[in-house]
Write a protein that holds these residues in place. Structure first.
Motif: not given
Length: 287
Positions: A66-88
């Motif tokens: 989950x630290x690098x790959x998750x579904x997020x919500x509440x993001x302005x401009x997105x239609x519903x949820x969004x996939x988040x990919x990030x480096x740590x």
């Protein structure tokens, strides 16, 4: 994967909402999609790459966490949820005996779950303003690379005013002319929401950003260098790489990591550097 809020990224990506798409191909037949509106990543649609995978001298190890790959919500401009990919930044965790990467990150692909031949693939994506990263949205054939072809719909290497597109295959991988840069119009850059797409036809591919064709590759162009490898099924890939060949070729930075400057390492440590994907859609060819 856990569903979470996007408060950690608001400071980086801002609150300004943008149109959901510049082009809505409503007359097309939708054959596959992920809107990322489920609480977790849909494992029926995506597989997650692990630590064994390593190419291009990239400076991350891919993990399923989950630290690098998750579904997020509440993001302005997105239609519903969004996939988040990030480096740590996690030194000492990578089990690969040769790589020993200090970064962990995420990569998902639809291999063995969904592939297609011809049609339109598109994704609505927002990226960070940070040097030396290498997020991408692309298609790959099911066999040995590059013999079964690669379609790079969007690659970003940390210069926010442009993205790259490319084709790779036997005789035209790497530095052939089958690549192009798209420079955004004044007032736009990769940190806004954009729809990146390819129209894949029997004898040509049209690369598009927000419905505008930015590059066309035809069969004769490809066959000048090698065999046409775009009449076979390909699967979808979304990934967030760190450094490696393409960023290094662009910025020439050697330390502290190949293609990655210290300022980017510091930003990764804040947890706010991410690639956000609102949705991915695949349409049948136009009739």
């Amino acid at each position: 994967m856990i569903r979470s809020t996007i408060s950690l990224c608001v400071g980086v990506f801002g609150l300004l909402a943008t149109p959901l798409a510049a082009e809505e191909p409503s007359a097309r037949t939708l054959v596959w999609a992920d809107e990322f509106n489920m609480p977790e990543l849909d494992r029926d649609k995506w597989g997650v790459i692990g630590t064994d995978f390593w190419v291009n001298n990239e400076q991350q190890a891919y993990v399923d966490a989950p630290a690098v790959l998750s579904i997020v919500e509440g993001l302005s401009g997105a239609d519903g949820g969004a996939l988040l990919l990030r480096p740590v930044f996690k030194p000492g965790v990578d089990p690969h005996p040769d790589r020993k990467a200090d970064f962990l990150s995420g990569r998902i692909e639809s291999r063995d779950k969904f592939d297609f031949t011809y049609g339109r693939a598109e994704a609505r994506i927002r990226m960070p303003d940070v040097k030396g990263v290498w997020p991408a949205f692309w298609l790959l054939g099911n066999g040995r690379w590059p013999d079964t072809g690669e379609i790079d719909i969007m690659e970003y290497v940390g210069e926010k005013d442009w993205i790259g597109v490319a084709l790779h295959g036997p005789g035209y991988s790497g530095e052939t002319p089958l690549v192009n840069k798209f420079f955004f119009p004044e007032g736009e850059d990769v940190t806004g929401w954009h729809v990146y797409a390819v129209e894949w036809k029997t004898d040509e591919l049209l690369f598009q950003v927000d419905g505008r064709t930015i590059y066309r590759v035809t069969r004769p162009m490809v066959e000048h260098y090698g065999k046409w490898r775009f009449d076979n099924p390909k699967y979808l890939i979304l990934n967030f790489a760190m450094g490696g060949a393409y960023p290094f070729k662009t910025n020439g930075i050697e330390k502290p990591y190949n293609g990655v400057p210290q300022e980017t390492v510091d930003k990764v440590k804040t947890g706010e550097i991410a690639m956000l994907v609102d949705w991915v859609r695949v349409y049948a060819p136009e009739e």
